[in-house]
Scaffold this motif. Sequence first.
Motif, short mmCIF file in Angstrom:
data_model
loop_
_atom_site.label_atom_id
_atom_site.label_comp_id
_atom_site.label_asym_id
_atom_site.label_seq_id
_atom_site.Cartn_x
_atom_site.Cartn_y
_atom_site.Cartn_z
N ALA A 152 -3.66 -51.13 33.08
CA ALA A 152 -4.58 -52.06 32.40
C ALA A 152 -5.86 -51.34 31.98
O ALA A 152 -6.36 -51.56 30.87
CB ALA A 152 -4.91 -53.23 33.31
N LYS A 153 -6.36 -50.45 32.83
CA LYS A 153 -7.56 -49.69 32.48
C LYS A 153 -7.28 -48.73 31.33
O LYS A 153 -8.11 -48.57 30.43
CB LYS A 153 -8.09 -48.93 33.70
N ARG A 159 -5.11 -49.19 28.97
CA ARG A 159 -5.05 -50.04 27.77
C ARG A 159 -6.44 -50.37 27.25
O ARG A 159 -6.69 -50.33 26.04
CB ARG A 159 -4.29 -51.33 28.06
N ARG A 160 -7.37 -50.70 28.16
CA ARG A 160 -8.74 -51.02 27.73
C ARG A 160 -9.40 -49.80 27.10
O ARG A 160 -10.11 -49.92 26.10
CB ARG A 160 -9.56 -51.55 28.90
N ASN A 172 -12.75 -45.84 38.24
CA ASN A 172 -12.26 -45.70 36.87
C ASN A 172 -11.86 -44.26 36.51
O ASN A 172 -11.30 -44.03 35.45
CB ASN A 172 -13.31 -46.20 35.88
N ARG A 182 -19.25 -56.51 25.80
CA ARG A 182 -18.24 -57.46 26.27
C ARG A 182 -18.70 -58.21 27.52
O ARG A 182 -18.21 -59.28 27.81
CB ARG A 182 -16.94 -56.74 26.58
N GLN A 237 -7.94 -49.40 23.64
CA GLN A 237 -8.48 -50.41 22.72
C GLN A 237 -9.90 -50.05 22.30
O GLN A 237 -10.27 -50.20 21.13
CB GLN A 237 -8.44 -51.79 23.37
N ALA A 238 -10.71 -49.59 23.25
CA ALA A 238 -12.09 -49.22 22.93
C ALA A 238 -12.12 -48.02 21.98
O ALA A 238 -12.90 -48.00 21.02
CB ALA A 238 -12.86 -48.90 24.21
#
Length: 95
Positions: free
Chosen positions: A75-76, A78-79, A28, A3, A82-83
């Motif tokens: 937001a992290k 969610r990422r 993270n 990405r 998704q991954a």
Amino acid sequence: MQRFGATPDQISRAVANTGGDCLVLPENWPALLWFLEVADLMRFSDFGRCLGLDWVQVQAEAALSARAIEPALFAKLRRLSQAAMHHFNQRRASQ
């Protein structure tokens, strides 16, 4: 990495140099630890396709554990969801 514009060759070399370990940046860690705690809340379709985290259940987990949720942390998460969803569905498609 893809990405962010890394080529397949760059990704292969980076993975080969890790010895199987995955670097997690300090900022993270909270999101990763939260993801690991709620990873069992992934939803799957009747046909085995991963639909991602069940956000209603994630919200319930956060409330019941009195977790403070900042927008950046969410937001992290969610990422990461998704991954993971993409990974599960890609592996399923290749079988």
